[in-house]
Design a protein around this motif. Structure first.
Motif, PDB file in Angstrom:
ATOM      1  N   LYS A 136       7.998   7.437   1.981  1.00 40.39           N
ATOM      2  CA  LYS A 136       9.260   7.246   1.254  1.00 40.39           C
ATOM      3  C   LYS A 136      10.496   7.435   2.138  1.00 40.39           C
ATOM      4  N   SER A 137      10.505   8.535   2.902  1.00 43.07           N
ATOM      5  CA  SER A 137      11.704   8.862   3.674  1.00 43.07           C
ATOM      6  C   SER A 137      12.006   7.776   4.714  1.00 43.07           C
TER       7      SER A 137
ATOM      8  N   LEU B  49       0.845  -1.214   0.000  1.00 45.59           N
ATOM      9  CA  LEU B  49       0.000   0.000   0.000  1.00 45.59           C
ATOM     10  C   LEU B  49       0.873   1.254   0.000  1.00 45.59           C
ATOM     11  N   PHE B  50       1.954   1.232   0.786  1.00 47.73           N
ATOM     12  CA  PHE B  50       2.864   2.396   0.789  1.00 47.73           C
ATOM     13  C   PHE B  50       3.541   2.562  -0.575  1.00 47.73           C
ATOM     14  N   ARG B  51       3.993   1.438  -1.160  1.00 50.67           N
ATOM     15  CA  ARG B  51       4.678   1.544  -2.465  1.00 50.67           C
ATOM     16  C   ARG B  51       3.722   2.031  -3.550  1.00 50.67           C
ATOM     17  N   GLU B  52       2.459   1.617  -3.452  1.00 56.45           N
ATOM     18  CA  GLU B  52       1.442   2.073  -4.409  1.00 56.45           C
ATOM     19  C   GLU B  52       1.226   3.592  -4.252  1.00 56.45           C
ATOM     20  N   ALA B  53       1.169   4.041  -2.997  1.00 59.55           N
ATOM     21  CA  ALA B  53       0.992   5.479  -2.736  1.00 59.55           C
ATOM     22  C   ALA B  53       2.197   6.266  -3.245  1.00 59.55           C
ATOM     23  N   LEU B  54       3.357   5.671  -3.118  1.00 54.83           N
ATOM     24  CA  LEU B  54       4.586   6.322  -3.572  1.00 54.83           C
ATOM     25  C   LEU B  54       4.585   6.442  -5.103  1.00 54.83           C
TER      26      LEU B  54
ATOM     27  N   THR C 167       1.278  10.360  -3.901  1.00 58.08           N
ATOM     28  CA  THR C 167       0.322  10.995  -2.991  1.00 58.08           C
ATOM     29  C   THR C 167       1.083  11.512  -1.765  1.00 58.08           C
ATOM     30  N   GLU C 168       0.392  12.273  -0.936  1.00 60.93           N
ATOM     31  CA  GLU C 168       0.997  12.815   0.283  1.00 60.93           C
ATOM     32  C   GLU C 168       1.498  11.662   1.169  1.00 60.93           C
TER      33      GLU C 168
ATOM     34  N   GLU D 179      13.383   2.182   8.058  1.00 60.82           N
ATOM     35  CA  GLU D 179      12.678   2.421   9.326  1.00 60.82           C
ATOM     36  C   GLU D 179      11.180   2.260   9.150  1.00 60.82           C
ATOM     37  N   LEU D 180      10.472   2.203  10.280  1.00 62.93           N
ATOM     38  CA  LEU D 180       9.021   2.074  10.199  1.00 62.93           C
ATOM     39  C   LEU D 180       8.368   3.435   9.968  1.00 62.93           C
TER      40      LEU D 180
END
Ligand code: AP5
Ligand code: MG
Ligand code: ZN
Length: 215
Positions: free
Chosen positions: A50-51, A34-39, A43-44, A57-58
């Motif tokens: 990303k960082s 889900l994070f990679r898709e948002a990246l 998106t915000e 890190e989490l």
């Protein structure tokens, strides 16, 4: 059924989720995907994640919990789902219990895939993923039929930014420090199923199905 797949980076959560979600007919909810898709969509949420991800890190609990609790409100999760990569901290585990309890639901089983550090490094070093459907492949243990192409959808295969050796080491350190405590949390709830992940992909899949049926 609400099931959690727990394990270190490279333990085979995504690999086993592919098999389990079709066997049990449950949607696969992977926080990392889900994070990679948002990246990818810039998106915000993606830019914030990303960082953290590139350092191994989490992503902060507040953001991660909100994203997952929102995702499980979707109709496909109404009678169950398979979590992969979430929860990863005690705060996330507690928030998930509460979020499900508010809907009159609860976690049924937590499958902990245990793999040696040496094996984890080999797996992440040779991993390639489909850019389109996220299916994981491995140069040696799970090669695609056509090099560089996904067997399932023909999508392009790529290597994750965070699979660089230094980042992998940091991800393993974070797993030991922040995620291992939730093993005891679920053991205390008598929901934990421990699986020997140092076996071939099919053997691990078989062991998971056997243990799930036995309990
Ligand atoms: P995430 O995407 O969840 O990554 P991870 O937990 O580090 O796990 P991986 O996806 O690397 O491994 P996997 O267990 O899925 O293994 P796979 O099946 O691919 O998280 C990435 C980042 O997002 C985090 O670092 C964090 O920044 C952020 N994030 C995500 N969730 C978060 C959360 N809840 N809270 C905060 N931040 C969060 O297999 C690996 C390789 O091995 C493949 O090549 C595969 O083909 C091969 N393989 C698999 N099984 C076997 C086997 N049995 N034998 C031989 N080879 C095998
Ligand atoms: Mg994964
Ligand atoms: Zn694909």
């Amino acid at each position: 059924m609400y099931i959690i797949l727990l394990g270190a980076p490279g333990a085979g959560k995504g690999t086993q989720a592919d098999n389990l979600s079709s066997e049990l007919n449950l949607p696969h909810i992977a926080s990392g995907d889900l994070f990679r898709e948002a990246l990818r969509k810039e998106t915000e949420l993606g830019l914030l994640a990303k960082s953290y991800m590139e350092r191994g890190e989490l992503v902060p609990d507040e953001v991660t919990i909100k994203m997952i609790l929102h995702r499980i409100e979707m109709p496909d999760c109404a009678s169950g789902c398979l979590f992969d990569g979430f929860p990863r901290t005690l705060a996330q585990a507690e928030a998930l219990d509460k979020g499900l309890a508010d809907k009159g639901k609860s976690i049924d089983k937590v499958i902990y895939i245990k793999v040696s550090d040496e094996e984890l490094l080999k797996r992440l070093g040779g991993r390639w993923l489909c850019r389109n459907c996220q299916t994981p492949y491995h140069l040696i243990t799970a090669p695609p039929k056509v090099p560089g192409k996904c067997d399932k959808c023909g999508g392009e295969l790529y290597q994750r930014e965070d699979d660089k050796e230094e980042t992998v080491k940091e991800r393993l350190r974070v797993f030991l420090a922040q995620t291992i405590p939730i093993v005891d949390y679920y053991r205390g709830q008598s929901k934990l199923i421990e699986v020997n992940g140092n076996q071939g992909i099919q053997e691990v899949a078989k062991e998971i199905m056997l243990l799930l049926k036995a309990k």
